[in-house]
Design an enzyme around this catalytic site. Structure first.
Site, short mmCIF file in Angstrom:
data_model
loop_
_atom_site.label_atom_id
_atom_site.label_comp_id
_atom_site.label_asym_id
_atom_site.label_seq_id
_atom_site.Cartn_x
_atom_site.Cartn_y
_atom_site.Cartn_z
NE ARG A 32 0.25 1.64 3.28
CZ ARG A 32 1.14 1.76 3.26
NH1 ARG A 32 1.61 1.78 3.38
NH2 ARG A 32 0.94 3.61 3.55
N GLY A 33 0.63 2.31 0.04
CA GLY A 33 1.36 3.82 -0.77
C GLY A 33 1.06 3.83 -1.99
CB ALA A 34 0.12 6.77 -4.45
NE ARG B 258 -6.71 0.77 -3.17
CZ ARG B 258 -6.04 1.24 -1.65
NH1 ARG B 258 -4.97 0.14 -1.71
NH2 ARG B 258 -6.28 1.87 -1.04
CD GLN C 118 -3.93 2.81 6.85
OE1 GLN C 118 -3.97 3.07 7.77
NE2 GLN C 118 -4.52 2.53 6.12
CG ASP D 77 -3.39 7.30 -1.87
OD1 ASP D 77 -3.11 6.67 -1.95
OD2 ASP D 77 -2.93 8.03 -0.63
CG ASN E 19 -2.69 10.98 2.49
OD1 ASN E 19 -1.76 10.05 1.63
ND2 ASN E 19 -2.74 11.28 3.58
CE LYS E 20 -4.97 5.06 4.39
NZ LYS E 20 -6.26 4.05 3.71
#
EC number: 5.3.1.23
Length: 357
Positions: A58-60, A100, A210, A251, A261-262
Protein backbone atom coordinates in the site's frame (compact mmCIF):
# COMPACT_ATOMS: atom_id res chain seq x y z
CA UNK A 1 25.18 18.21 6.24
CA UNK A 2 24.49 17.28 2.59
CA UNK A 3 21.83 14.66 1.87
CA UNK A 4 22.76 11.82 -0.51
CA UNK A 5 20.11 11.58 -3.24
CA UNK A 6 21.84 8.90 -5.34
CA UNK A 7 19.58 5.80 -5.41
CA UNK A 8 22.64 3.61 -6.00
CA UNK A 9 23.87 4.46 -2.51
CA UNK A 10 20.55 3.80 -0.76
CA UNK A 11 20.85 1.11 1.91
CA UNK A 12 17.39 1.28 3.46
CA UNK A 13 14.26 -0.82 3.22
CA UNK A 14 12.86 -1.69 -0.24
CA UNK A 15 9.41 -3.23 0.28
CA UNK A 16 8.76 -3.96 -3.43
CA UNK A 17 11.42 -5.89 -5.34
CA UNK A 18 12.03 -8.16 -8.29
CA UNK A 19 13.40 -11.50 -7.13
CA UNK A 20 17.06 -12.03 -8.00
CA UNK A 21 16.23 -14.54 -10.75
CA UNK A 22 13.76 -12.06 -12.27
CA UNK A 23 10.78 -14.42 -12.08
CA UNK A 24 8.73 -13.23 -9.09
CA UNK A 25 7.53 -10.07 -7.37
CA UNK A 26 8.74 -9.82 -3.77
CA UNK A 27 6.47 -7.95 -1.35
CA UNK A 28 6.89 -7.30 2.35
CA UNK A 29 3.44 -8.20 3.71
CA UNK A 30 2.40 -4.99 5.43
CA UNK A 31 -0.75 -6.55 6.88
CA UNK A 32 1.40 -8.45 9.37
CA UNK A 33 3.63 -5.61 10.56
CA UNK A 34 4.85 -4.86 13.15
CA UNK A 35 4.35 -8.33 14.66
CA UNK A 36 5.87 -10.28 11.76
CA UNK A 37 8.14 -9.51 8.81
CA UNK A 38 7.00 -11.85 6.05
CA UNK A 39 8.05 -11.61 2.39
CA UNK A 40 5.73 -12.97 -0.29
CA UNK A 41 6.91 -14.26 -3.66
CA UNK A 42 4.19 -13.78 -6.29
CA UNK A 43 4.17 -14.67 -9.97
CA UNK A 44 0.46 -15.10 -10.81
CA UNK A 45 -1.72 -12.22 -11.98
CA UNK A 46 -4.57 -12.80 -9.57
CA UNK A 47 -2.23 -13.18 -6.59
CA UNK A 48 -0.56 -9.86 -7.44
CA UNK A 49 -3.89 -8.10 -7.98
CA UNK A 50 -5.30 -9.39 -4.71
CA UNK A 51 -2.13 -8.36 -2.87
CA UNK A 52 -2.73 -4.78 -4.02
CA UNK A 53 -6.45 -4.91 -3.21
CA UNK A 54 -5.93 -6.31 0.28
CA UNK A 55 -3.17 -3.83 1.24
CA UNK A 56 -0.39 -6.37 1.33
CA UNK A 57 1.34 -3.53 -0.50
CA UNK A 58 0.00 0.00 0.00
CA UNK A 59 1.01 3.59 -0.50
CA UNK A 60 0.54 5.14 -3.94
CA UNK A 61 4.20 4.95 -5.11
CA UNK A 62 4.64 1.38 -3.82
CA UNK A 63 1.45 0.30 -5.58
CA UNK A 64 2.82 1.71 -8.82
CA UNK A 65 6.10 -0.15 -8.33
CA UNK A 66 4.27 -3.41 -7.56
CA UNK A 67 2.12 -3.05 -10.67
CA UNK A 68 5.11 -2.30 -12.90
CA UNK A 69 7.13 -5.29 -11.69
CA UNK A 70 4.03 -7.43 -11.45
CA UNK A 71 3.06 -6.89 -15.08
CA UNK A 72 6.53 -7.93 -16.19
CA UNK A 73 6.48 -11.05 -14.01
CA UNK A 74 3.03 -11.99 -15.33
CA UNK A 75 4.30 -11.56 -18.91
CA UNK A 76 6.69 -14.47 -18.38
CA UNK A 77 3.73 -16.84 -18.33
CA UNK A 78 1.88 -15.39 -21.32
CA UNK A 79 1.71 -17.09 -24.77
CA UNK A 80 4.71 -17.00 -27.08
CA UNK A 81 2.59 -15.96 -30.05
CA UNK A 82 2.94 -12.18 -30.30
CA UNK A 83 -0.74 -11.55 -31.02
CA UNK A 84 -1.89 -13.72 -28.13
CA UNK A 85 0.80 -12.25 -25.91
CA UNK A 86 -0.35 -8.67 -26.54
CA UNK A 87 -4.01 -9.57 -25.97
CA UNK A 88 -3.21 -11.30 -22.68
CA UNK A 89 -0.88 -8.48 -21.61
CA UNK A 90 -3.65 -5.93 -22.19
CA UNK A 91 -6.06 -7.98 -20.06
CA UNK A 92 -3.47 -8.33 -17.28
CA UNK A 93 -2.86 -4.58 -17.30
CA UNK A 94 -6.60 -3.92 -17.04
CA UNK A 95 -6.92 -6.32 -14.09
CA UNK A 96 -4.15 -4.52 -12.23
CA UNK A 97 -5.62 -1.11 -13.09
CA UNK A 98 -8.89 -2.12 -11.43
CA UNK A 99 -7.33 -2.93 -8.06
CA UNK A 100 -7.28 0.57 -6.47
CA UNK A 101 -9.09 3.56 -8.04
CA UNK A 102 -7.60 6.52 -6.16
CA UNK A 103 -3.80 6.15 -6.34
CA UNK A 104 -2.73 7.64 -9.69
CA UNK A 105 0.80 6.14 -9.56
CA UNK A 106 -0.76 2.77 -10.38
CA UNK A 107 -2.05 4.08 -13.70
CA UNK A 108 1.19 5.94 -14.43
CA UNK A 109 3.23 2.76 -14.02
CA UNK A 110 0.92 0.69 -16.22
CA UNK A 111 0.83 3.43 -18.85
CA UNK A 112 4.63 3.49 -18.94
CA UNK A 113 4.62 -0.24 -19.67
CA UNK A 114 2.00 0.12 -22.42
CA UNK A 115 3.88 3.00 -24.05
CA UNK A 116 7.19 1.12 -23.92
CA UNK A 117 5.68 -1.87 -25.73
CA UNK A 118 3.77 0.28 -28.24
CA UNK A 119 6.84 2.37 -29.07
CA UNK A 120 8.96 -0.71 -29.60
CA UNK A 121 6.40 -2.21 -31.97
CA UNK A 122 6.19 1.08 -33.85
CA UNK A 123 9.98 1.00 -34.35
CA UNK A 124 10.06 -2.69 -35.20
CA UNK A 125 6.73 -4.41 -35.93
CA UNK A 126 8.51 -7.77 -36.00
CA UNK A 127 9.74 -7.54 -32.40
CA UNK A 128 9.43 -10.97 -30.79
CA UNK A 129 7.89 -11.75 -27.41
CA UNK A 130 11.26 -12.31 -25.72
CA UNK A 131 12.31 -8.78 -26.61
CA UNK A 132 8.98 -7.35 -25.41
CA UNK A 133 9.52 -9.06 -22.06
CA UNK A 134 12.98 -7.49 -21.83
CA UNK A 135 11.42 -4.08 -22.42
CA UNK A 136 8.77 -4.65 -19.76
CA UNK A 137 11.47 -5.59 -17.26
CA UNK A 138 13.67 -2.60 -18.06
CA UNK A 139 10.69 -0.23 -17.85
CA UNK A 140 9.60 -1.67 -14.50
CA UNK A 141 13.10 -1.45 -13.03
CA UNK A 142 13.43 2.13 -14.26
CA UNK A 143 10.08 3.04 -12.69
CA UNK A 144 11.26 1.71 -9.32
CA UNK A 145 14.60 3.48 -9.61
CA UNK A 146 12.91 6.74 -10.57
CA UNK A 147 10.56 6.50 -7.59
CA UNK A 148 13.45 5.93 -5.18
CA UNK A 149 15.37 8.85 -6.65
CA UNK A 150 12.27 11.05 -6.41
CA UNK A 151 11.83 10.17 -2.73
CA UNK A 152 15.47 10.96 -1.95
CA UNK A 153 15.34 14.26 -3.85
CA UNK A 154 12.02 15.44 -2.43
CA UNK A 155 13.34 14.49 1.00
CA UNK A 156 16.27 16.85 0.47
CA UNK A 157 14.01 19.66 -0.74
CA UNK A 158 11.56 19.19 2.11
CA UNK A 159 14.18 18.92 4.84
CA UNK A 160 14.91 22.62 4.47
CA UNK A 161 11.24 23.44 5.13
CA UNK A 162 10.67 21.44 8.31
CA UNK A 163 11.14 23.46 11.52
CA UNK A 164 12.64 22.03 14.66
CA UNK A 165 10.12 20.80 17.20
CA UNK A 166 6.99 18.71 16.95
CA UNK A 167 6.03 17.33 13.53
CA UNK A 168 2.64 15.71 12.98
CA UNK A 169 2.17 13.06 10.31
CA UNK A 170 -0.76 10.90 9.23
CA UNK A 171 -0.90 7.36 7.81
CA UNK A 172 2.34 5.80 6.52
CA UNK A 173 4.46 7.63 3.98
CA UNK A 174 7.80 5.98 4.56
CA UNK A 175 9.89 3.37 2.81
CA UNK A 176 6.97 0.97 3.15
CA UNK A 177 4.79 3.19 0.96
CA UNK A 178 7.35 3.74 -1.80
CA UNK A 179 10.34 2.18 -3.54
CA UNK A 180 12.32 3.28 -0.47
CA UNK A 181 13.03 6.22 1.91
CA UNK A 182 9.50 7.61 1.69
CA UNK A 183 7.65 10.81 0.83
CA UNK A 184 6.47 12.71 3.92
CA UNK A 185 8.40 10.34 6.19
CA UNK A 186 11.31 10.61 3.76
CA UNK A 187 11.33 14.38 4.37
CA UNK A 188 11.38 13.69 8.10
CA UNK A 189 14.23 11.21 7.65
CA UNK A 190 16.21 13.70 5.59
CA UNK A 191 15.58 16.53 8.05
CA UNK A 192 16.74 14.35 10.94
CA UNK A 193 19.84 13.28 9.00
CA UNK A 194 20.67 16.93 8.31
CA UNK A 195 20.59 17.75 12.02
CA UNK A 196 17.10 19.17 12.56
CA UNK A 197 15.97 18.37 16.10
CA UNK A 198 12.42 17.14 15.85
CA UNK A 199 9.90 14.88 17.53
CA UNK A 200 7.33 13.14 15.36
CA UNK A 201 3.72 12.82 16.53
CA UNK A 202 2.29 9.78 14.74
CA UNK A 203 -1.46 9.67 14.16
CA UNK A 204 -2.59 6.05 14.59
CA UNK A 205 -4.70 6.41 11.40
CA UNK A 206 -7.95 4.53 11.81
CA UNK A 207 -9.34 2.17 10.74
CA UNK A 208 -6.30 0.12 9.63
CA UNK A 209 -3.73 1.77 11.90
CA UNK A 210 -1.06 2.41 9.28
CA UNK A 211 0.41 5.08 11.56
CA UNK A 212 0.69 2.96 14.68
CA UNK A 213 1.62 -0.28 12.89
CA UNK A 214 3.91 1.05 10.17
CA UNK A 215 5.06 4.64 10.70
CA UNK A 216 5.93 4.12 14.35
CA UNK A 217 7.78 0.93 13.37
CA UNK A 218 9.85 2.77 10.75
CA UNK A 219 10.66 5.71 13.04
CA UNK A 220 11.73 3.47 15.90
CA UNK A 221 13.88 1.42 13.51
CA UNK A 222 15.67 4.66 12.51
CA UNK A 223 15.79 5.88 16.13
CA UNK A 224 13.95 9.09 15.31
CA UNK A 225 12.11 10.43 18.39
CA UNK A 226 8.37 9.85 18.12
CA UNK A 227 5.15 9.55 20.07
CA UNK A 228 2.04 7.70 18.97
CA UNK A 229 -1.27 9.56 19.37
CA UNK A 230 -4.87 8.68 18.60
CA UNK A 231 -6.30 10.50 15.60
CA UNK A 232 -8.61 12.57 17.81
CA UNK A 233 -5.70 13.92 19.87
CA UNK A 234 -4.12 16.03 17.12
CA UNK A 235 -6.28 19.08 17.81
CA UNK A 236 -5.38 19.13 21.48
CA UNK A 237 -1.67 18.79 20.70
CA UNK A 238 -1.88 21.71 18.26
CA UNK A 239 -3.78 23.85 20.76
CA UNK A 240 -1.06 23.22 23.35
CA UNK A 241 1.63 24.38 20.94
CA UNK A 242 3.38 21.01 20.77
CA UNK A 243 3.23 20.76 16.98
CA UNK A 244 5.17 23.16 14.74
CA UNK A 245 4.29 21.62 11.34
CA UNK A 246 2.35 18.78 9.75
CA UNK A 247 3.44 16.77 6.73
CA UNK A 248 1.50 14.08 4.88
CA UNK A 249 1.70 12.17 1.60
CA UNK A 250 -0.82 11.99 -1.23
CA UNK A 251 -2.37 9.40 -3.49
CA UNK A 252 -3.44 11.89 -6.15
CA UNK A 253 -2.97 15.65 -6.55
CA UNK A 254 -4.97 17.61 -9.12
CA UNK A 255 -3.58 20.48 -11.16
CA UNK A 256 -5.14 23.12 -8.88
CA UNK A 257 -3.32 21.64 -5.88
CA UNK A 258 -6.14 19.69 -4.21
CA UNK A 259 -4.73 16.51 -2.67
CA UNK A 260 -6.33 13.14 -1.91
CA UNK A 261 -4.75 11.26 0.97
CA UNK A 262 -5.70 8.78 3.68
CA UNK A 263 -9.01 9.57 5.37
CA UNK A 264 -8.46 12.02 8.23
CA UNK A 265 -5.93 14.16 6.37
CA UNK A 266 -8.51 16.88 5.68
CA UNK A 267 -9.20 17.11 9.41
CA UNK A 268 -5.51 17.61 10.13
CA UNK A 269 -5.29 20.33 7.48
CA UNK A 270 -8.26 22.22 8.92
CA UNK A 271 -6.77 22.04 12.41
CA UNK A 272 -3.41 23.32 11.14
CA UNK A 273 -5.09 26.22 9.36
CA UNK A 274 -6.94 27.21 12.54
CA UNK A 275 -3.77 27.11 14.61
CA UNK A 276 -1.53 28.83 12.06
CA UNK A 277 0.72 25.79 11.62
CA UNK A 278 2.18 24.96 8.18
CA UNK A 279 0.68 21.94 6.45
CA UNK A 280 2.85 20.27 3.77
CA UNK A 281 2.07 17.54 1.24
CA UNK A 282 5.02 15.46 -0.02
CA UNK A 283 4.70 13.39 -3.19
CA UNK A 284 6.59 12.60 -6.39
CA UNK A 285 5.50 14.32 -9.59
CA UNK A 286 3.95 11.02 -10.74
CA UNK A 287 1.26 11.60 -8.10
CA UNK A 288 0.11 14.81 -9.81
CA UNK A 289 -2.78 14.16 -12.19
CA UNK A 290 -2.81 17.14 -14.55
CA UNK A 291 -5.85 15.68 -16.34
CA UNK A 292 -8.05 16.57 -13.35
CA UNK A 293 -8.82 20.22 -12.63
CA UNK A 294 -9.86 19.77 -8.99
CA UNK A 295 -10.26 17.26 -6.20
CA UNK A 296 -13.98 16.89 -6.88
CA UNK A 297 -13.00 14.68 -9.82
CA UNK A 298 -10.86 12.24 -7.83
CA UNK A 299 -12.54 8.82 -7.40
CA UNK A 300 -12.66 7.93 -3.71
CA UNK A 301 -12.41 4.26 -2.86
CA UNK A 302 -15.02 2.98 -0.37
CA UNK A 303 -13.80 -0.13 1.42
CA UNK A 304 -15.47 -2.97 3.29
CA UNK A 305 -17.26 -1.97 6.51
CA UNK A 306 -15.62 -4.89 8.31
CA UNK A 307 -12.43 -2.80 8.47
CA UNK A 308 -14.28 -0.42 10.83
CA UNK A 309 -16.37 -2.95 12.76
CA UNK A 310 -13.42 -5.22 13.47
CA UNK A 311 -9.74 -5.07 14.23
CA UNK A 312 -7.43 -8.05 14.36
CA UNK A 313 -10.43 -10.31 13.87
CA UNK A 314 -12.12 -8.96 17.02
CA UNK A 315 -15.55 -7.35 16.66
CA UNK A 316 -15.50 -3.76 18.01
CA UNK A 317 -19.05 -2.75 17.07
CA UNK A 318 -22.49 -4.32 16.56
CA UNK A 319 -22.09 -6.92 13.85
CA UNK A 320 -24.87 -5.51 11.67
CA UNK A 321 -24.35 -1.77 12.15
CA UNK A 322 -24.17 0.18 8.90
CA UNK A 323 -20.68 1.55 8.15
CA UNK A 324 -19.24 4.22 5.88
CA UNK A 325 -15.61 3.55 5.08
CA UNK A 326 -14.12 5.97 2.53
CA UNK A 327 -10.41 5.21 2.33
CA UNK A 328 -9.41 8.77 1.36
CA UNK A 329 -10.47 12.39 1.65
CA UNK A 330 -9.51 15.47 -0.35
CA UNK A 331 -7.70 18.45 1.17
CA UNK A 332 -8.42 21.64 -0.79
CA UNK A 333 -5.47 23.63 -2.07
CA UNK A 334 -6.17 26.64 0.15
CA UNK A 335 -5.28 24.57 3.23
CA UNK A 336 -1.91 23.43 1.85
CA UNK A 337 1.21 25.50 2.64
CA UNK A 338 3.43 23.75 0.12
CA UNK A 339 3.67 20.66 -2.07
CA UNK A 340 7.09 19.03 -1.82
CA UNK A 341 8.26 17.18 -4.95
CA UNK A 342 11.56 15.99 -6.37
CA UNK A 343 11.56 19.14 -8.51
CA UNK A 344 11.25 21.52 -5.56
CA UNK A 345 8.65 22.91 -3.18
CA UNK A 346 5.64 24.63 -4.73
CA UNK A 347 2.56 26.40 -3.49
CA UNK A 348 -0.59 24.86 -4.98
CA UNK A 349 -0.91 27.81 -7.38
CA UNK A 350 2.62 27.14 -8.67
CA UNK A 351 1.99 23.42 -9.26
CA UNK A 352 1.84 23.73 -13.05
CA UNK A 353 5.53 24.68 -12.98
CA UNK A 354 6.40 21.07 -12.09
CA UNK A 355 5.27 19.86 -15.51
CA UNK A 356 7.83 21.98 -17.32
CA UNK A 357 10.94 21.16 -15.25
Amino acid sequence: MSIDTNPDNYQGLRPVQLRADGRALLLLDQRLLPAEEVWLELDALEDIAVAIETLTVRGAPAIGCAAAIGLYVVSLGLPESRGEFLTALRAASERLANTRPTAVNLFVALQQQRVAVTDQLARDPDTNVARLREILRATAEQHVRDDLRACLELGAHGAAKLPAGGILTHCNTGALATAGHGTALGVIRSAWASGTKLHVFVDETRPLLQGSRLTAWELMHDQIPCSLICDNMAGAMLARGEIQAAIVGADRITRNGDAANKIGTYTVAVLCKHHGVPFYVAAPVTTIDFSLSSGDQIPIEERDGAEVREHGGVLRAPATVAVRNPAFDVTPAELITGIITERGVFTPSELALTSSR
